[in-house]
Motif scaffolding. Structure first.
Motif, PDB file in Angstrom:
ATOM      1  N   LEU A 158       0.826  -1.214   0.000  1.00  0.00           N
ATOM      2  CA  LEU A 158       0.000   0.000   0.000  1.00  0.00           C
ATOM      3  C   LEU A 158       0.858   1.262   0.000  1.00  0.00           C
ATOM      4  CD1 LEU A 158      -2.727  -1.035   2.591  1.00  0.00           C
ATOM      5  CD2 LEU A 158      -3.009  -0.814   0.105  1.00  0.00           C
ATOM      6  N   LYS A 159       2.128   1.132   0.368  1.00  0.00           N
ATOM      7  CA  LYS A 159       3.045   2.286   0.424  1.00  0.00           C
ATOM      8  C   LYS A 159       3.650   2.613  -0.933  1.00  0.00           C
ATOM      9  CE  LYS A 159       4.298   0.717   5.035  1.00  0.00           C
ATOM     10  NZ  LYS A 159       5.341   0.030   5.785  1.00  0.00           N
ATOM     11  N   VAL A 160       3.486   1.731  -1.908  1.00  0.00           N
ATOM     12  CA  VAL A 160       4.072   1.927  -3.234  1.00  0.00           C
ATOM     13  C   VAL A 160       3.331   3.040  -3.954  1.00  0.00           C
ATOM     14  CG1 VAL A 160       4.469   0.845  -5.482  1.00  0.00           C
ATOM     15  CG2 VAL A 160       4.826  -0.473  -3.376  1.00  0.00           C
ATOM     16  N   THR A 161       4.097   3.949  -4.578  1.00  0.00           N
ATOM     17  CA  THR A 161       3.503   4.973  -5.424  1.00  0.00           C
ATOM     18  C   THR A 161       4.218   4.957  -6.768  1.00  0.00           C
ATOM     19  OG1 THR A 161       4.971   6.699  -4.612  1.00  0.00           O
ATOM     20  CG2 THR A 161       2.857   6.490  -3.515  1.00  0.00           C
ATOM     21  N   PRO A 162       3.506   5.178  -7.848  1.00  0.00           N
ATOM     22  CA  PRO A 162       2.064   5.249  -7.927  1.00  0.00           C
ATOM     23  C   PRO A 162       1.408   3.946  -7.449  1.00  0.00           C
ATOM     24  CG  PRO A 162       3.064   5.893 -10.026  1.00  0.00           C
ATOM     25  CD  PRO A 162       4.140   5.372  -9.146  1.00  0.00           C
ATOM     26  N   ARG A 163       0.137   4.056  -7.135  1.00  0.00           N
ATOM     27  CA  ARG A 163      -0.657   2.970  -6.564  1.00  0.00           C
ATOM     28  C   ARG A 163      -0.608   1.722  -7.449  1.00  0.00           C
ATOM     29  NH1 ARG A 163      -5.216   5.597  -7.113  1.00  0.00           N
ATOM     30  NH2 ARG A 163      -5.150   6.617  -5.117  1.00  0.00           N
ATOM     31  N   ILE A 164      -0.578   0.551  -6.801  1.00  0.00           N
ATOM     32  CA  ILE A 164      -0.627  -0.716  -7.517  1.00  0.00           C
ATOM     33  C   ILE A 164      -1.797  -1.550  -6.998  1.00  0.00           C
ATOM     34  CG2 ILE A 164       1.836  -0.779  -8.059  1.00  0.00           C
ATOM     35  CD1 ILE A 164       2.188  -2.761  -5.735  1.00  0.00           C
ATOM     36  N   GLY A 165      -2.179  -2.545  -7.767  1.00  0.00           N
ATOM     37  CA  GLY A 165      -3.267  -3.425  -7.371  1.00  0.00           C
ATOM     38  C   GLY A 165      -3.466  -4.512  -8.391  1.00  0.00           C
ATOM     39  N   HIS A 166      -4.644  -5.091  -8.388  1.00  0.00           N
ATOM     40  CA  HIS A 166      -4.978  -6.215  -9.252  1.00  0.00           C
ATOM     41  C   HIS A 166      -6.498  -6.239  -9.422  1.00  0.00           C
ATOM     42  CE1 HIS A 166      -5.305  -7.584  -5.095  1.00  0.00           C
ATOM     43  NE2 HIS A 166      -6.223  -8.438  -5.527  1.00  0.00           N
ATOM     44  N   ILE A 167      -6.997  -7.257 -10.119  1.00  0.00           N
ATOM     45  CA  ILE A 167      -8.448  -7.380 -10.275  1.00  0.00           C
ATOM     46  C   ILE A 167      -8.931  -8.677  -9.635  1.00  0.00           C
ATOM     47  CG2 ILE A 167      -8.578  -5.981 -12.364  1.00  0.00           C
ATOM     48  CD1 ILE A 167      -8.947  -8.681 -13.919  1.00  0.00           C
ATOM     49  N   HIS A 168     -10.205  -8.678  -9.258  1.00  0.00           N
ATOM     50  CA  HIS A 168     -10.936  -9.875  -8.872  1.00  0.00           C
ATOM     51  C   HIS A 168     -12.020 -10.059  -9.926  1.00  0.00           C
ATOM     52  CE1 HIS A 168      -9.981  -9.421  -4.285  1.00  0.00           C
ATOM     53  NE2 HIS A 168      -8.894  -9.487  -5.035  1.00  0.00           N
ATOM     54  N   VAL A 169     -12.303 -11.307 -10.291  1.00  0.00           N
ATOM     55  CA  VAL A 169     -13.289 -11.602 -11.325  1.00  0.00           C
ATOM     56  C   VAL A 169     -14.353 -12.535 -10.748  1.00  0.00           C
ATOM     57  CG1 VAL A 169     -13.672 -12.538 -13.645  1.00  0.00           C
ATOM     58  CG2 VAL A 169     -11.503 -11.394 -13.099  1.00  0.00           C
ATOM     59  N   ILE A 170     -15.612 -12.148 -10.908  1.00  0.00           N
ATOM     60  CA  ILE A 170     -16.748 -12.949 -10.456  1.00  0.00           C
ATOM     61  C   ILE A 170     -17.627 -13.237 -11.675  1.00  0.00           C
ATOM     62  CG2 ILE A 170     -18.793 -13.046  -8.976  1.00  0.00           C
ATOM     63  CD1 ILE A 170     -17.396 -10.919  -7.198  1.00  0.00           C
TER      64      ILE A 170
END
Length: 142
Positions: free
Chosen positions: A74-86
Motif C-alpha cells: 500500500l506504500k508503493v507509489t504510484p498505486r498498484i493493485g490487481h483485479i478480482h473476477v466474479i
C-alpha cells in the motif's frame, strides 16, 4: 484501413506527454495525492463471443496492475493493485494481476454477467464494473 485507424489513434495522443498517457513514473515519489483508481471495462469482443469464447478487455486508471500483495504494498507509489473476477454471481472469484484481458471459455449458451473488481494489494475493492452478455448457442461444428 488499418493505417488510417492507427493514424486516428495517434492523432488523439498528439501533443500529450508520456506522463499524460501512462501516468506518473514508477521510479519517483509522487508530489501530489493520487486521484481515485478507476476501472474501465469493455463489452466482450464480438468475434470470439460468436464462437463461444468471452474476451473482456479492461484497463485501470490511476493504478498499475502488478502481482504485488500485502499491507506493505500500500506504500508503493504510484498505486498498484490487481483485479478480482466474479462470473454469474458465484460465491467464489479469482484474483488476476496479469493486466491481460479476462478470457472465459466453456460457459453454456445463454445470458451471463461478469463483475471485475479493481482491488488494492490487500484485496480491498476500489472500483468495479459488471457487464452482461449472451453466449450464443453453438452448432454441431465449431
Amino acid at each position: 484501413m488499418g493505417a488510417s485507424a492507427t493514424c486516428a489513434w495517434a492523432e488523439r495522443l498528439d501533443g500529450l506527454s508520456a506522463a499524460d498517457v501512462l501516468g506518473p513514473a514508477a521510479v519517483a515519489p509522487l508530489e501530489h495525492p493520487q486521484p481515485p483508481a478507476r476501472l474501465i471495462v469493455d463489452a466482450p469482443l464480438a468475434g470470439p463471443l460468436r464462437k463461444g469464447a468471452v474476451f473482456i478487455q479492461y484497463r485501470a486508471e490511476n493504478l498499475r496492475i502488478e502481482p504485488v500483495f500485502g499491507p506493505d504494498a500500500l506504500k508503493v507509489t504510484p498505486r498498484i493493485g490487481h483485479i478480482h473476477v466474479i462470473v454469474d454471481d458465484n460465491p467464489w472469484h479469482w484474483a488476476d494481476a496479469s493486466g491481460e484481458p479476462v478470457i472465459l471459455v466453456g460457459l453454456p449458451a445463454g445470458k451471463h454477467k461478469v463483475t471485475i473488481i479493481l482491488a488494492d494489494p490487500t484485496h480491498k475493492p476500489l472500483d468495479s464494473k459488471t457487464i452482461a452478455f449472451t453466449v450464443p448457442a453453438q452448432g454441431a461444428h465449431h
